[in-house]
Design an enzyme around this catalytic site. Structure first.
Site, PDB file in Angstrom:
ATOM      1  N   PHE A 150      52.781  45.167  36.356  1.00  0.00           N
ATOM      2  CA  PHE A 150      52.970  46.433  35.653  1.00  0.00           C
ATOM      3  C   PHE A 150      52.760  47.643  36.547  1.00  0.00           C
ATOM      4  O   PHE A 150      53.276  48.718  36.262  1.00  0.00           O
ATOM      5  CB  PHE A 150      52.013  46.528  34.451  1.00  0.00           C
ATOM      6  N   CYS A 282      47.295  47.226  44.358  1.00  0.00           N
ATOM      7  CA  CYS A 282      46.602  46.183  45.114  1.00  0.00           C
ATOM      8  C   CYS A 282      46.216  46.641  46.507  1.00  0.00           C
ATOM      9  O   CYS A 282      45.458  45.962  47.188  1.00  0.00           O
ATOM     10  CB  CYS A 282      47.471  44.925  45.192  1.00  0.00           C
TER      11      CYS A 282
END
Length: 500
Positions: A150, A282
């Protein structure tokens, strides 16, 4: 009125037939704005069948044909980047400038794919034996799939399918069901650019759709970006079903600050890398490792900067950070801050009570800064995926590197220093796949490859760049002998083939 997002299969919109729908919310208001079709295994099978049918022609199409489509696609993406970014902001919540940056980084890989002709060149050795030539070539795999997260609903898909289709494969994309609209627009623009129907398909769904892709016998390879537990599951399941897999997992990215560093630059970098995109990336820096001699001053400078960040709706040009993707995720992120003091941390900034006037039902959380965090605390061990920065203190460079290398993650890392020798030693000794020297978020440019080590990557290939081309193709070696017209018949030789 609630919008409906359906599948894109065989070059056209296909209405969801499973009867299952997922809600998509505007993170700034908390309101459900969209419903997305959740595919059954049969609907996934229809997308794979469309991709398999399209592969018969696309897999043997000329490089000139493929790159012509990709050049037109690149132009359309560039012209529509504001529209793509607006969809990202509406469903993910990140500010418009962040969304535009995401589109720009995805475009890098489209541009790389436009130049695929040089990437796919083979090798030829002539006269390896008398009148014997050996050639190495690369060929597409067939139908390949991508399962994307997402947090980058446009960029991560563009890290995958442009290279895959440039190499001659056809693609089935399963984007996150939390923010699906950008992926559909990417597919529509590809069709507008002239990509044949079935070469790029989009199916929405949850675990049912994922498992159907992992098990389907006609899917040759799977690319994934997401959390480490799911990356491990994807890798194990797809590998067990005989598929090639690249599965990029989670991270706990560290930034080591040495005593000679420019502390203003380090503080600027820590704030941008920890809190940009609300920490939902990330490659976010979530742990600053500071040497004791500069830790107090560095924490003060980070706090001063963090307190000035303006949080608000992503479509407000004055906002620097938006909300989190869902209410549940917001509450989970907040729990790490509320529990930090009991686990020994000093809570310098607590953003858990933050709200925005007029948007009280949005998924808001402010910036949090935790100092003197221990390595056995939840805030340090887990990937929080939110605007929470942990500061850990060490006595020496060696202690800092040892602490960082003890982490089970090895995605990205950074060092801030003016000492070239220390920087060189760090980049050699640190156990991570991407290293920044005075660069807090060392995401490689498109013609290098992105990927981590340890629990941040499952599989042998990084994503995009040369690794991406190798992942989406397989090598073949052809050995050829053409007899000269004057040669006499060779007869039968039962010995081992000779190369001399």
């Amino acid at each position: 009125m609630t919008k409906t997002v359906n599948h894109w299969i065989g070059g056209k919109t296909v209405e969801g037939a499973s009867g299952n729908w997922g809600p998509v919310t505007d993170p700034a208001t908390g309101a459900v704005t969209t419903r997305v079709a959740l595919a059954s295994a049969d609907e996934v099978g229809a997308a794979v069948a469309a991709a398999k049918e399209a592969y018969a022609a696309w897999g043997t199409s000329s490089l000139a044909q493929r790159t012509a489509v990709l050049f037109r696609y690149r132009a359309l993406l560039d012209a529509r980047r504001d529209d793509i970014a607006a969809l990202i902001t509406a469903e993910h919540g990140k500010v418009h400038s962040d969304a535009l940056g995401e589109v720009a980084r995805g475009l890098e890989i489209v541009e790389l794919a436009c130049g695929i002709t040089t990437q796919l060149k083979g090798e030829l050795s002539t006269q390896v034996s008398s009148r014997v030539d050996v050639a190495s070539i690369r060929q597409p795999l067939g139908v390949v799939a991508g399962i994307t997260p997402f947090n980058f609903p446009a960029m991560v898909p563009m890290w995958m399918f442009p290279l895959a289709i440039a190499c001659g494969n056809t693609f089935v994309l399963k984007p996150s069901e939390k923010d699906p609209s950008a992926a559909v627009l990417l597919a529509e623009l590809a069709a507008e650019a002239g990509l044949p129907g079935g070469v790029l398909n989009v199916v929405h769904g949850d675990k049912v759709a994922v498992d159907a892709l992992l098990a389907h016998p006609d899917v040759a390879a799977v690319s994934f970006v997401g959390s480490t537990p799911i990356a491990r599951y994807i890798h194990e399941t797809a590998s067990a079903n005989g598929k090639r897999v690249q599965a990029l997992g989670g991270a706990k990215n560290h930034m080591l600050v040495l005593p000679d560093a420019d502390l203003d630059a380090a503080a600027d970098a820590a704030v941008s890398a920890a809190y940009g995109s609300a920490g939902e990336r990330c490659m976010a820096i979530s742990a600053v490792v500071a040497l004791d001699s500069v830790a107090d001053e560095l924490v003060d400078r980070i706090r001063e900067r963090a307190e000035k960040i303006k949080i608000g709706p992503g479509n407000d040009p004055s906002s620097e950070m938006g909300p989190l993707i869902t209410r549940a995720h917001r509450d989970k992120v907040a729990s790490y801050v509320t529990g930090a003091a009991a686990q020994g941390a000093e809570v310098v900034l607590d953003g858990t009570g933050y709200t925005v006037e007029g948007y009280e039902d949005g998924h808001w959380i402010g910036l949090s800064l935790l100092d003197k965090v221990s390595t056995d605390s939840d805030a340090y061990r887990d990937e929080i995926f939110g605007p929470v920065l942990c500061v850990l203190r060490v006595a020496t460079y060696e202690d800092g590197v040892a602490l960082m290398n003890a982490s089970p993650f090895g995605n990205g890392t950074a060092v801030f220093t003016r000492d070239g020798g220390a920087a060189r030693r760090f980049q050699m000794e640190i156990e991570a796949g991407m290293v920044g020297v005075n660069v807090p978020i060392p995401v490689p440019v498109g013609y290098h490859s992105f990927g981590g080590w340890k629990d941040s990557l499952f599989g042998d290939h990084h994503i995009y760049g040369n690794d991406g081309v190798h992942f989406y193709t397989r090598g073949k070696v052809v050995t050829t002998r053409w007899p000269d017209p004057s040669d006499a018949p060779a007869g039968v030789d039962l010995g081992f083939p000779r190369n001399h």
